[in-house]
Design a protein around this motif. Sequence first.
Motif, short mmCIF file in Angstrom:
data_model
loop_
_atom_site.label_atom_id
_atom_site.label_comp_id
_atom_site.label_asym_id
_atom_site.label_seq_id
_atom_site.Cartn_x
_atom_site.Cartn_y
_atom_site.Cartn_z
N VAL A 75 0.86 -1.18 0.00
CA VAL A 75 0.00 0.00 0.00
C VAL A 75 0.90 1.23 0.00
CG1 VAL A 75 -1.79 1.30 1.22
CG2 VAL A 75 -1.83 -1.21 1.25
N THR A 76 0.61 2.14 -0.92
CA THR A 76 1.31 3.42 -0.97
C THR A 76 0.38 4.52 -0.44
OG1 THR A 76 0.55 4.05 -3.18
CG2 THR A 76 2.54 2.65 -3.05
N LEU A 77 0.91 5.71 -0.36
CA LEU A 77 0.12 6.86 0.09
C LEU A 77 -1.16 7.00 -0.74
CD1 LEU A 77 0.20 9.31 2.06
CD2 LEU A 77 1.23 10.60 0.18
N GLU A 78 -1.05 6.73 -2.03
CA GLU A 78 -2.20 6.85 -2.92
C GLU A 78 -3.28 5.82 -2.59
OE1 GLU A 78 1.42 8.25 -5.23
OE2 GLU A 78 0.97 6.60 -3.88
N GLY A 79 -2.93 4.75 -1.93
CA GLY A 79 -3.88 3.70 -1.60
C GLY A 79 -4.61 3.91 -0.30
N LEU A 80 -4.27 4.95 0.45
CA LEU A 80 -4.93 5.19 1.74
C LEU A 80 -6.29 5.84 1.60
CD1 LEU A 80 -2.08 6.40 4.10
CD2 LEU A 80 -2.97 4.10 3.78
N GLY A 81 -6.37 6.89 0.83
CA GLY A 81 -7.62 7.64 0.70
C GLY A 81 -7.63 8.42 -0.60
N THR A 82 -8.64 9.24 -0.76
CA THR A 82 -8.77 10.07 -1.96
C THR A 82 -8.81 11.54 -1.53
OG1 THR A 82 -11.19 10.10 -1.89
CG2 THR A 82 -10.12 8.27 -3.10
N ARG A 83 -8.76 12.42 -2.50
CA ARG A 83 -8.89 13.86 -2.18
C ARG A 83 -10.24 14.14 -1.52
NH1 ARG A 83 -5.35 17.71 -4.61
NH2 ARG A 83 -3.93 16.68 -6.06
N ALA A 84 -11.27 13.49 -2.03
CA ALA A 84 -12.62 13.70 -1.49
C ALA A 84 -12.79 13.03 -0.14
CB ALA A 84 -13.66 13.18 -2.48
N GLU A 85 -12.17 11.88 0.04
CA GLU A 85 -12.29 11.12 1.29
C GLU A 85 -10.92 10.63 1.75
OE1 GLU A 85 -15.40 8.21 1.62
OE2 GLU A 85 -16.50 9.17 -0.02
N PRO A 86 -10.14 11.52 2.35
CA PRO A 86 -8.82 11.10 2.82
C PRO A 86 -8.93 10.12 3.99
CG PRO A 86 -9.20 13.43 3.32
CD PRO A 86 -10.40 12.93 2.59
N ASP A 87 -7.91 9.30 4.13
CA ASP A 87 -7.80 8.40 5.28
C ASP A 87 -7.73 9.25 6.55
OD1 ASP A 87 -6.91 5.55 6.27
OD2 ASP A 87 -5.52 6.97 7.18
N VAL A 88 -8.10 8.67 7.68
CA VAL A 88 -8.09 9.40 8.95
C VAL A 88 -6.71 9.97 9.26
CG1 VAL A 88 -7.69 7.35 10.39
CG2 VAL A 88 -8.85 9.32 11.36
N VAL A 89 -5.66 9.25 8.91
CA VAL A 89 -4.30 9.76 9.15
C VAL A 89 -4.01 10.93 8.22
CG1 VAL A 89 -1.83 9.20 9.12
CG2 VAL A 89 -3.48 7.54 10.03
N GLN A 90 -4.35 10.80 6.97
CA GLN A 90 -4.16 11.92 6.04
C GLN A 90 -4.93 13.15 6.50
OE1 GLN A 90 -5.48 9.58 2.65
NE2 GLN A 90 -3.47 9.82 1.68
N GLN A 91 -6.17 12.96 6.93
CA GLN A 91 -6.99 14.08 7.39
C GLN A 91 -6.38 14.74 8.63
OE1 GLN A 91 -9.82 15.34 5.66
NE2 GLN A 91 -9.20 17.03 6.99
N ALA A 92 -5.84 13.94 9.53
CA ALA A 92 -5.21 14.49 10.74
C ALA A 92 -4.01 15.35 10.37
CB ALA A 92 -4.80 13.36 11.67
N PHE A 93 -3.22 14.91 9.39
CA PHE A 93 -2.06 15.70 8.96
C PHE A 93 -2.52 17.00 8.30
CE2 PHE A 93 0.39 12.14 10.14
CZ PHE A 93 1.74 12.51 10.14
N ILE A 94 -3.62 16.96 7.57
CA ILE A 94 -4.19 18.17 6.98
C ILE A 94 -4.68 19.11 8.07
CG2 ILE A 94 -6.11 19.08 5.59
CD1 ILE A 94 -5.85 16.40 3.94
N ASP A 95 -5.47 18.57 9.01
CA ASP A 95 -6.04 19.38 10.08
C ASP A 95 -4.98 20.06 10.94
OD1 ASP A 95 -8.54 18.61 9.20
OD2 ASP A 95 -8.86 17.14 10.80
N GLU A 96 -3.88 19.37 11.17
CA GLU A 96 -2.81 19.91 12.00
C GLU A 96 -1.77 20.69 11.20
OE1 GLU A 96 -2.73 20.15 15.21
OE2 GLU A 96 -4.58 18.99 15.42
#
Length: 160
Positions: A75-96
């Motif tokens: 699994v790569t970063l691209e396999g975690l989530g999408t722009r519309a629905e990021p993975d919880v970890v991706q969203q946390a990095f965005i939020d912070e």
Amino acid sequence: MTQTPIRITVNGRIHEITAARDTPLLYVLRNDLALNGPKYGCGLGECGTCTVLIGGAAARSCVIPISGCAGRDIVTLEGLGTRAEPDVVQQAFIDEQAAQCGYCLNGMIMTTKALLAINPQPTEQEALAALRYNLCRCGTHIEILRAVMRASGQLAEAGD
């Protein structure tokens, strides 16, 4: 060098790759599959920018030969989530806002994902220990740690 066909599964899709058996997984991901989440950093497996998940564990794709990946789930970063629905970890990095130049981000996110899979609510010390071999030169360490804690559900608001 003799090239052989190797079947790998990346982000849930099976790929038949023809490459020399000792070709680093990173080269195949970037050059053959156009997956640019994992970055080339040191080429020695020491900086973490090339981190992917192999069988759920964080692994340095610059030092893993493609022959060692046959039959394994990558699994790569691209396999975690999408722009519309990021993975919880991706969203946390965005939020912070846990990025400055962003070069280390792939490794930080993928290592965090692997950590939370085995330890859903790590302490700050456990998070720091898990990330200790991922290098960031920009100084966003505080934001990165906050993102890990947010992804684990231990930090509710960005203003905390």
